[in-house]
Design a protein around this motif. Sequence first.
Motif, short mmCIF file in Angstrom:
data_model
loop_
_atom_site.label_atom_id
_atom_site.label_comp_id
_atom_site.label_asym_id
_atom_site.label_seq_id
_atom_site.Cartn_x
_atom_site.Cartn_y
_atom_site.Cartn_z
N GLU A 1 5.88 6.57 3.03
CA GLU A 1 5.08 6.51 1.80
C GLU A 1 4.47 5.15 1.49
OE1 GLU A 1 7.74 10.00 1.58
OE2 GLU A 1 8.16 7.86 1.89
N LEU A 2 5.05 4.08 1.99
CA LEU A 2 4.53 2.77 1.61
C LEU A 2 4.80 1.73 2.68
CD1 LEU A 2 6.95 0.93 -0.72
CD2 LEU A 2 7.25 3.37 -0.46
N MET A 3 4.13 0.59 2.54
CA MET A 3 4.28 -0.50 3.50
C MET A 3 3.76 -1.79 2.89
SD MET A 3 2.89 -0.69 7.45
CE MET A 3 3.49 -1.95 8.58
N LEU A 4 4.44 -2.89 3.20
CA LEU A 4 3.93 -4.23 2.88
C LEU A 4 3.33 -4.77 4.16
CD1 LEU A 4 6.52 -6.15 0.65
CD2 LEU A 4 4.05 -6.18 0.39
N VAL B 1 0.84 -1.19 0.00
CA VAL B 1 0.00 0.00 0.00
C VAL B 1 0.88 1.25 0.00
CG1 VAL B 1 -2.00 -1.05 1.11
CG2 VAL B 1 -0.16 -0.11 2.53
N VAL B 2 0.39 2.29 -0.65
CA VAL B 2 1.11 3.57 -0.69
C VAL B 2 0.17 4.68 -0.29
CG1 VAL B 2 2.64 2.75 -2.52
CG2 VAL B 2 0.56 4.01 -3.13
N HIS B 3 0.76 5.78 0.18
CA HIS B 3 -0.04 6.96 0.49
C HIS B 3 -0.51 7.59 -0.81
CE1 HIS B 3 -1.06 11.02 1.91
NE2 HIS B 3 -1.27 10.43 3.08
N PRO B 4 -1.75 8.07 -0.87
CA PRO B 4 -2.28 8.62 -2.12
C PRO B 4 -1.52 9.82 -2.67
CG PRO B 4 -4.06 8.15 -0.58
CD PRO B 4 -2.78 7.98 0.18
N LYS B 5 -0.67 10.45 -1.84
CA LYS B 5 0.08 11.60 -2.35
C LYS B 5 1.11 11.19 -3.40
CE LYS B 5 3.94 11.66 0.97
NZ LYS B 5 4.63 12.42 2.04
N LEU B 6 1.52 9.90 -3.37
CA LEU B 6 2.48 9.44 -4.36
C LEU B 6 1.83 9.42 -5.74
CD1 LEU B 6 4.57 6.45 -2.96
CD2 LEU B 6 5.32 8.76 -3.46
N PRO B 7 2.50 9.93 -6.76
CA PRO B 7 1.91 9.99 -8.11
C PRO B 7 2.07 8.66 -8.86
CG PRO B 7 4.06 11.01 -8.13
CD PRO B 7 3.80 10.61 -6.70
N VAL B 8 1.60 7.58 -8.24
CA VAL B 8 1.70 6.26 -8.87
C VAL B 8 0.36 5.56 -8.74
CG1 VAL B 8 4.18 6.11 -8.41
CG2 VAL B 8 2.56 5.17 -6.75
N LEU C 1 12.17 7.77 -0.93
CA LEU C 1 10.98 7.10 -0.41
C LEU C 1 11.35 6.30 0.84
CD1 LEU C 1 9.28 5.68 -3.65
CD2 LEU C 1 8.74 7.78 -2.40
N SER C 2 10.36 6.08 1.71
CA SER C 2 10.57 5.26 2.90
C SER C 2 9.41 4.29 3.05
CB SER C 2 10.68 6.15 4.15
OG SER C 2 9.52 6.94 4.32
N TYR C 3 9.72 3.15 3.65
CA TYR C 3 8.65 2.18 3.90
C TYR C 3 8.62 1.83 5.38
CZ TYR C 3 11.70 -1.98 4.35
OH TYR C 3 12.62 -2.90 4.77
N ALA C 4 7.42 1.62 5.89
CA ALA C 4 7.21 1.30 7.30
C ALA C 4 7.20 -0.21 7.50
CB ALA C 4 5.90 1.90 7.79
N ALA D 1 12.86 -5.48 -6.98
CA ALA D 1 12.56 -4.32 -7.84
C ALA D 1 13.81 -3.50 -8.15
CB ALA D 1 11.52 -3.43 -7.15
N LYS D 2 14.91 -3.80 -7.42
CA LYS D 2 16.17 -3.06 -7.61
C LYS D 2 15.95 -1.56 -7.38
CE LYS D 2 18.21 -6.44 -10.77
NZ LYS D 2 17.17 -7.46 -10.51
N VAL D 3 15.44 -1.26 -6.17
CA VAL D 3 15.18 0.13 -5.80
C VAL D 3 15.80 0.41 -4.43
CG1 VAL D 3 13.05 0.33 -7.15
CG2 VAL D 3 12.93 -0.48 -4.78
N ASP D 4 16.06 1.68 -4.15
CA ASP D 4 16.57 2.11 -2.84
C ASP D 4 15.47 2.84 -2.10
OD1 ASP D 4 19.18 1.15 -3.22
OD2 ASP D 4 19.71 2.92 -4.38
N ILE D 5 14.99 2.22 -1.02
CA ILE D 5 13.93 2.80 -0.20
C ILE D 5 14.34 2.65 1.26
CG2 ILE D 5 11.47 2.71 0.40
CD1 ILE D 5 10.93 1.40 -2.28
#
Length: 328
Positions: free
Chosen positions: A204-207, A133-140, A157-160, A179-183
Amino acid sequence: MALRKYALPTCVAAAIASLGLAGGAHAQGYPARPVTIVVPFAAGGSSDILARAFGASLAQRLGQPVIIENKPGAGGIIASDYVSRAQADGYTLLFGTIGTHAINAVLKKTLPFDVSKSFTAIGRLQDGPLVLVVHPKLPVKNLKELVDYARANPDKLSYASAGIGAISHLGGELFKSEAKVDITHIPYKGGGAAMPDLLGGQVELMLETIPNTLSSVRAGKLRALAISSEARSASLPDVPTFKEGGLSGLNVTTWTGLFGPAGMPADVTARLNAEITKIASDPDYIKRIEATGSEVAKPMSGDQFAAFVASEVTRWRKVAEAAGVQPE
């Protein structure tokens, strides 16, 4: 003397035969009294709710009461240890989870039991997929857009997570790797503690598990992008799986299963496994489990379940090592 010479082998043979009959009679007379399922977490939590749903169905099939006994503490270690030391007769069982039988084995330097040797793996019960899930402010709007955005904005970006070593943490690290991303990881003291900051946009996001996010997703306070199970969830049927989004290595579930002490009679274990298989096809039971945001697991034999648990320990140990998480 001749009589005494041949009487001893005959008695021994009779004794051996009687022992064999006694062993084969376990399942026929089982259960002759109530069965206890020990839950490693407090009453009212998600594990307790799932255990009680299963216990009610098992009681109907066994014809004996199934007592749910909560023994919370130490991340499930107290209950697990208790069951590992119980008499191996099928009357004291454990409602085990990915936490008690995979994560603890990875994150704890020492345990009072061996997850692979101190228990009889009876069968897999339920799966709880995670939802990204992501916060709606993210443009994705979907998983691909999130990955593209994260790659274009490294370390922004940060994840909880529910804490260091929690499935939401290790799952998040697995997502980063796939995903090869830095969060940036932001640990909290529990999933509930993370929700205010996630809803407020501080992270911004969380699994996270579906039960902990479903109401916020339905209210539009969070946007669900992907489900971590092989198939879409009945609770969020419009949300695609990670595999559909191109990340096939993110098949992650917070599974549950039934365990007993090591050395349980094979016929009692087989009886319980057979009942699990029958319960898994009961429409009413399926409906109760899906109402919690979880799913009924595909039935496995006891040996298959034991192999699955071992593979989960190996899998999450690799993820923890890659993330630099050290056992305590």
